[in-house]
Design an enzyme around this catalytic site. Sequence first.
Site, short mmCIF file in Angstrom:
data_model
loop_
_atom_site.label_atom_id
_atom_site.label_comp_id
_atom_site.label_asym_id
_atom_site.label_seq_id
_atom_site.Cartn_x
_atom_site.Cartn_y
_atom_site.Cartn_z
N CYS A 1 0.84 -1.20 0.00
CA CYS A 1 0.00 0.00 0.00
C CYS A 1 0.87 1.25 0.00
CB CYS A 1 -0.93 -0.01 1.23
SG CYS A 1 -1.97 1.45 1.32
N CYS B 1 -0.39 4.12 2.15
CA CYS B 1 -0.26 3.90 3.60
C CYS B 1 1.19 4.12 4.04
CB CYS B 1 -0.64 2.47 4.00
SG CYS B 1 -2.16 1.86 3.28
N ASP B 2 2.14 3.62 3.29
CA ASP B 2 3.53 3.52 3.76
C ASP B 2 4.52 4.43 3.02
OD1 ASP B 2 2.63 1.54 5.50
OD2 ASP B 2 2.93 -0.03 4.01
#
Length: 313
Positions: free
Chosen positions: A138, A141-142
């Site tokens: 992701c 997300c990261d």
Amino acid sequence: MEVKNKGFDYDLGVIGAGPAGLSAAIYAARGGLSVVCFEREVHGGQIINSPEVENYPALGKVSGADFANALYEQATGFGAEVVYEEILSAELTGEVKLLRTAAREYRVRAVVLAGGVTRRKLGCPGEERLLGRGVSYCATCDGAFFAGRTVAVVGGGNTAVEDALYLAARCEKVYLIHRRQGFRASEAELAKLRANPRVEFLLDAQVAEIRGENQVESILLRSTAGAPDRVIPVAAVFVAVGLIPNNEMFRGQLPLTAQGYLTADENCRTALPRVYAAGDTREKALRQLVTAAADGALAGSSAVADLAGEATL
Ligand code: NAP
């Protein structure tokens, strides 16, 4: 919890509270059915990972999270309930459909299967061991953890290209690694990527190993065109190599395609009475927000018609 019909907890159980499931809930609830949606993670499904959606008709640009929240508010506003429990087994063949979670068993008259898909893994050495330590599925997300660093994205579909674009806005350099020359991603997005000076395409290449002691340090690239192996230093690897439908639970009750997708007719009815399939989980040519929403509308409306005993859809 509402107990509306003799022996049933709800008229309609929806597995998955993504765009397809929540759209089904809107149409079914507006059609007068009592509706429960089951979600094992967060409502909204995969779209919450898209920073920007720009191809949903008439909406212009909207963030995936805002889209998901608006859909949730709309579905619950019409009376649908969202229960954050994972369906562990489903009995779909009988008159009463049984949906089991760790907490309890739900008895419903009809079911919409809208459980979506899970990201595929590369399956190479190092991937599992360095998960969360530079290996990610992701980018949104990261990605921020790797601002100013050099990273790799693996895959040739829309997800990989979108991830690479997102990361190129934050990282010093992004390698896009794809196993052949041709892409599945749309030309419009690819053109943006090709024009980005921070992106380097490494084509005809597979990641054979992800290396690093405690964090990702490099990848071993193996050519699919006979060139020698290469080791490329990177701080992170974002894997975007496609999707696996979450349908194994239904094997034996419903036909699945060779890739594991559910089949349904143009009104989203499956081979079983009062069981519908909607969204990414079903076999179709175009997996997009707009087709997930359309599937949900059809599945919810089919359920309303079938439970009323009308064959109007
Ligand atoms: P996808 O379109 O199935 O692409 C997966 C890519 O990964 C393919 O290029 C495939 O290569 C490659 N691949 C598969 N297994 C691999 C392996 N073991 N090693 C290396 N590469 C591998 O998946 P996706 O990009 O996740 O997209 C899924 C669906 O969502 C698509 O229908 C897509 O259009 C849609 N989507 C749409 C948007 C948007 O419109 N904004 C955004 C994201 C996703 P090959 O091409 O060689 O098979």
